[in-house]
Design an enzyme around this catalytic site. Structure first.
Site, PDB file in Angstrom:
ATOM      1  N   ALA A  52       0.836  -1.211   0.000  1.00  0.00           N
ATOM      2  CA  ALA A  52       0.000   0.000   0.000  1.00  0.00           C
ATOM      3  C   ALA A  52       0.865   1.253   0.000  1.00  0.00           C
ATOM      4  O   ALA A  52       0.545   2.235  -0.676  1.00  0.00           O
ATOM      5  CB  ALA A  52      -0.927  -0.013   1.214  1.00  0.00           C
ATOM      6  N   VAL A  55       1.995   1.633  -3.555  1.00  0.00           N
ATOM      7  CA  VAL A  55       0.909   1.916  -4.517  1.00  0.00           C
ATOM      8  C   VAL A  55       0.473   3.373  -4.458  1.00  0.00           C
ATOM      9  O   VAL A  55       0.287   4.019  -5.487  1.00  0.00           O
ATOM     10  CB  VAL A  55      -0.293   0.969  -4.254  1.00  0.00           C
ATOM     11  N   ASP A  56       0.329   3.912  -3.237  1.00  0.00           N
ATOM     12  CA  ASP A  56      -0.217   5.272  -3.158  1.00  0.00           C
ATOM     13  C   ASP A  56       0.865   6.351  -3.135  1.00  0.00           C
ATOM     14  O   ASP A  56       0.542   7.520  -2.957  1.00  0.00           O
ATOM     15  CB  ASP A  56      -1.179   5.412  -1.978  1.00  0.00           C
ATOM     16  N   ALA A  57       2.124   5.974  -3.322  1.00  0.00           N
ATOM     17  CA  ALA A  57       3.185   6.984  -3.318  1.00  0.00           C
ATOM     18  C   ALA A  57       3.047   7.928  -4.509  1.00  0.00           C
ATOM     19  O   ALA A  57       3.058   9.150  -4.354  1.00  0.00           O
ATOM     20  CB  ALA A  57       4.548   6.309  -3.327  1.00  0.00           C
TER      21      ALA A  57
ATOM     22  N   GLU B  79      -6.364   4.710   4.621  1.00  0.00           N
ATOM     23  CA  GLU B  79      -5.914   5.204   3.314  1.00  0.00           C
ATOM     24  C   GLU B  79      -6.571   6.549   2.989  1.00  0.00           C
ATOM     25  O   GLU B  79      -5.900   7.455   2.484  1.00  0.00           O
ATOM     26  CB  GLU B  79      -6.261   4.157   2.249  1.00  0.00           C
TER      27      GLU B  79
END
Lengths: 78, 139
Positions: A52, A55-57, B79
């Protein structure tokens, strides 16, 4: 100048879309893997955490660039 | 194995490692370049460290296979929080910080991402290796 805001909006929305798809797939696989092999659940959780983060970097860097465009390049428009 | 007996991974160490890397790096930038670049890099690094720590704290609140759906839920909220905190952090840096060096902000952010990836891999994988080696030694 309006194009700058449109560019920022595209950056944030497409970045968020990509991150959502990626994290959704990761989360789905986490649940699936935990259901198949419950003893591996803690390991999968750690791998999920690592995945995660990667992925969100890029989407978050995109958000950062969009904020730069909005608040520094075109401050009068925001 | 009950969820409570599963030890929490050392996620706080990752955040501490990031801070331990960020502050001396910014001091070096201050010495090598100037104050503006150092403060900008520090702010960029902080924008990376704080949301990541939030996400890690949310994700590892529940543990174990029985809590898989709860883990997925907390990962989702973590998130979302991480995304919002990052956006607000970048916006605050670009609005408040004057004088600003944007390249240093992003350099600090990317540097903390690299430290986070390597640090997480190092701490968490090493701990997993220890856990898998321990039962073999007992046998």
């Amino acid at each position: 100048m309006e194009l700058v805001l449109i560019a920022a909006a595209i950056m944030i929305s497409l970045g968020g879309l990509g991150a959502a798809i990626g994290i959704g797939m990761l989360g789905g696989k986490l649940i699936e893997g935990s259901a198949r092999q419950p003893e591996l659940a803690p390991k999968l959780q750690v791998t999920f955490f690592l995945g995660a983060g990667l992925v969100d970097a890029i989407p978050i860097i995109g958000v950062g660039l969009a904020m730069y465009l909005i608040f520094v390049v075109a401050p009068g428009m925001a | 194995m009950s969820a409570n007996s599963i030890p929490s991974p050392p996620i706080h160490r990752v955040a501490l490692l990031q801070l331990a890397t960020l502050v001396p790096s910014c001091l070096l930038v201050w010495l090598a370049l100037d104050e503006t670049a150092a403060v900008s890099a520090l702010c960029g690094g902080a924008v990376a460290v704080v949301p990541q720590a939030w996400f890690a704290a949310k994700l590892f609140r529940a543990r174990g296979a029985r809590s898989a759906s709860e883990i997925a839920r907390s990962a989702l909220s973590g998130e979302i929080g991480k995304f919002l905190l990052s956006a607000v952090g970048f916006a605050a840096v670009f609005v408040v910080l004057r004088p600003l060096e944007a390249a240093a902000v992003f350099a600090g952010y990317v540097a903390m991402l690299i430290v986070q990836t390597i640090g997480s891999w190092w701490f968490l994988m090493r701990r997993q290796q220890k856990q898998t080696e321990t039962p073999k030694q007992e046998l």
